[in-house]
Design an enzyme around this catalytic site. Structure first.
Site, short mmCIF file in Angstrom:
data_model
loop_
_atom_site.label_atom_id
_atom_site.label_comp_id
_atom_site.label_asym_id
_atom_site.label_seq_id
_atom_site.Cartn_x
_atom_site.Cartn_y
_atom_site.Cartn_z
N CYS A 283 36.09 -14.09 -3.65
CA CYS A 283 36.49 -12.70 -3.55
C CYS A 283 37.11 -12.51 -2.17
CB CYS A 283 35.26 -11.80 -3.67
SG CYS A 283 35.32 -10.66 -5.03
N CYS B 1 44.03 -17.48 -2.66
CA CYS B 1 43.15 -18.64 -2.64
C CYS B 1 43.98 -19.92 -2.66
CB CYS B 1 42.23 -18.62 -3.85
SG CYS B 1 41.21 -20.08 -4.02
N CYS C 8 38.82 -11.01 -7.71
CA CYS C 8 39.70 -9.92 -7.30
C CYS C 8 41.11 -10.47 -7.18
CB CYS C 8 39.24 -9.30 -5.97
SG CYS C 8 39.43 -10.36 -4.55
#
Length: 130
Positions: free
Chosen positions: A7, A85, A78
């Site tokens: 997240c 990422c 999210c």
């Protein structure tokens, strides 16, 4: 299986997912992390305790590239984490676009309702991973 829940701030959703994964799938290697460290949200701790899972000793951490590289599955919770990422070839990815309970407004009861709804959806999704 090694799984990473990611997240933005590693304060709510990813922490709850880590707690459920550890409880429901004890043989898995599980961690959660964020792009930033926002600290463990006390309401996440509270609603997880209501579900019988203690996450109070978990900490908000940044993504560990070594753990990430060894994962079988990365779950982003999210859009920010999904978009930012690091991508690791060969590591499966899932995205669970869940609302951020930390953004809930209203009094304590209203905010807890949102945390519980997100918690229950995370539990359902983690259970379905088996």
């Amino acid at each position: 299986m090694q799984i990473y829940f990611l997240c933005t701030g590693n304060s709510c959703r990813s922490q709850m997912a880590e707690g459920f994964a550890r409880a429901l799938h004890p043989a898995w290697r599980v961690a959660s992390a964020g792009l930033e460290q926002h600290g463990l949200n006390p309401l996440a701790t509270q609603v997880m305790a209501e579900a019988g899972i203690d996450i109070s000793r978990q900490t908000s951490t940044l993504i560990d590239p070594a753990f990430l590289a060894g994962c079988d599955l990365v779950v982003t919770l999210c859009g920010d984490a999904r978009d930012r990422c690091p991508v690791v070839p060969g590591v499966a990815r899932l995205h669970w676009p869940l609302p951020d309970p930390a953004q809930a407004t209203g009094d304590q009861a209203a905010r807890l309702t949102v945390f519980r709804q997100v918690r229950d959806e995370i539990r359902r999704r983690v259970s379905a991973l088996a």
